[in-house]
Enzyme design. Structure first.
Site, PDB file in Angstrom:
ATOM      1  N   ASP A  52      10.416   8.545  -1.714  1.00  0.00           N
ATOM      2  CA  ASP A  52      11.658   8.638  -0.930  1.00  0.00           C
ATOM      3  C   ASP A  52      12.687   7.588  -1.341  1.00  0.00           C
ATOM      4  O   ASP A  52      12.363   6.626  -2.027  1.00  0.00           O
ATOM      5  CB  ASP A  52      11.345   8.380   0.552  1.00  0.00           C
ATOM      6  CG  ASP A  52      10.676   9.575   1.196  1.00  0.00           C
ATOM      7  OD1 ASP A  52      10.788  10.676   0.656  1.00  0.00           O
ATOM      8  OD2 ASP A  52      10.041   9.357   2.254  1.00  0.00           O
ATOM      9  N   TYR A 110      -1.130   3.580  -2.228  1.00  0.00           N
ATOM     10  CA  TYR A 110       0.153   3.034  -1.799  1.00  0.00           C
ATOM     11  C   TYR A 110      -0.100   1.682  -1.134  1.00  0.00           C
ATOM     12  O   TYR A 110      -1.155   1.464  -0.539  1.00  0.00           O
ATOM     13  CB  TYR A 110       0.821   3.947  -0.773  1.00  0.00           C
ATOM     14  CG  TYR A 110       1.563   5.124  -1.361  1.00  0.00           C
ATOM     15  CD1 TYR A 110       2.902   5.014  -1.683  1.00  0.00           C
ATOM     16  CD2 TYR A 110       0.937   6.345  -1.555  1.00  0.00           C
ATOM     17  CE1 TYR A 110       3.600   6.100  -2.208  1.00  0.00           C
ATOM     18  CE2 TYR A 110       1.625   7.434  -2.079  1.00  0.00           C
ATOM     19  CZ  TYR A 110       2.965   7.302  -2.403  1.00  0.00           C
ATOM     20  OH  TYR A 110       3.655   8.367  -2.915  1.00  0.00           O
TER      21      TYR A 110
END
Lengths: 245, 245
Positions: A52, A110
């Site tokens: 994003d 992540y």
């Protein structure tokens, strides 16, 4: 035709995310433009993760199909020559014809950074979410274990997702603190739209004592986005590594 | 009148150093402007270290003399409200009338970061010097010990210095590596103009095998700037801490 796998790192601060789009600067677009200048032809890429706006990467994986005589070990230097300083190709490998960065990914890691201190530190502004209220890291780590396993993570997915299924498997989720920096590391076979950031927002609620570690399984089972915490800011999130067989 | 000691952190990337000057934006100027807005009167500051253009700080010490009724623990929040995100007041204390940030400093610690890898990492662009050639960190650390002690550091001082004496005492100098990040930590009673960056430039020569650890004492004794290494780039340098009695 060469099938080339690129390992790409970027600081996502200045970009509207990975995926190419009209009227916005994206990381994919910058790499396509660099490759088009280098190879003097139309280029298409396949990225493993559609990070994003504002999200960073240490190890984004990108497939580049191109006819070239540049030796593979020189490819990163050649592409980097046309890239801005905040996007760097760090490795290139020849892969088989049927390699797909997204479908062949075994798991992804992540990391989310929270700088938990009374005052922000300018040095962390770009890569960590500054949060000044006291957080119980042990409770957060206990709650993190509740995400492990194969679950329907619909409650941890923002609307606007195009995913066919909301079932994902999380292999590990750990919350650590060193000095005032909290790191949330999560590894799984795939992640829904905003999933890591909603998990982080939920863990912050636990750290604040507003939710309990044992609430996590209830929230997952509810399939109700409203039950989970808010979506934590993008700046703290980094795509660290994607593993393949 | 309150005598207030501020602890200030900043990212020096966008500034022409600490000290106020005409036609250039400096960190001192930004803090003066913030204080003038907050206290609605003319403000003068005394900073402990005149950090150069592009140099960062975690613990710059600043003396602010002002007549105020704001409680001391609220002073950092009040000043920060008027500061840009890359400058943060992290602490404030009442000090005695005769406190001087520079003259009373017992010792200062600087750190210099070298990212020693084949490819840069965008996440380190602002705070580390990217150096891709192989460096022998053990040799660098051995050489670093040669700086310890009271010496005339004229060979490690750029021209343009206004220092009355070029004698300084270094208490410790250590070179460590973690993953690909080399950290050079140096503590001393004071530093000449560009001294840390010239020491780092010289240690890089040692790491490259162009100089030997035993050359350091000869270079110091020569008092000849041309014998030492080049001045390493500002971006890798951070003023970490200033200690007082």
């Amino acid at each position: 035709m060469c099938n080339i796998m690129l390992v790409v790192a970027y600081d996502g601060t200045e970009y509207c995310g990975w995926q190419i789009q009209k009227n916005a600067t994206t990381i994919e677009q910058k790499i396509i433009e660099a490759c088009q200048k280098l190879f003097s032809r139309e280029i298409k890429l396949v990225g493993a993760s559609r990070t994003d706006t504002g999200v960073h990467a240490l190890g984004q994986i990108v497939l580049l199909k191109v006819d070239t005589t540049i030796p593979i070990h020189k490819i990163p230097y050649a592409i980097n020559a046309y890239l801005p300083d905040d996007i760097v190709v760090r490795d290139a490998k020849i892969v088989t014809n049927n390699f797909h960065p997204r479908y062949n990914a075994k798991n992804k890691t992540y990391e989310y950074k929270i700088y938990n201190c009374n005052f922000p530190l300018p040095q962390y502004n770009r890569y960590a979410y500054f949060y000044h209220k006291t957080l119980d890291v042990d409770k957060m780590n206990e709650a993190a274990k509740g995400f492990i396993g194969k679950h329907d993570f619909k409650a941890f997915c923002s609307t606007g997702s195009s995913a066919k299924t909301t079932i994902r498997e999380i292999y590990s989720c750990d919350v650590d603190i060193e000095d005032e920096m909290i790191t949330i590391a999560i590894n799984g076979n795939g992640f829904l739209y905003n999933m890591v950031r909603i998990i982080v927002g939920t863990l912050i609620e636990v750290g604040r004592g507003k939710m309990q570690p044992e609430d996590i399984s209830d929230i997952i089972e509810s399939l109700d986005r409203k039950r989970a915490g808010v979506t934590a800011p993008a700046k703290g999130l980094t795509l660290v590594k994607i593993n393949y067989n």
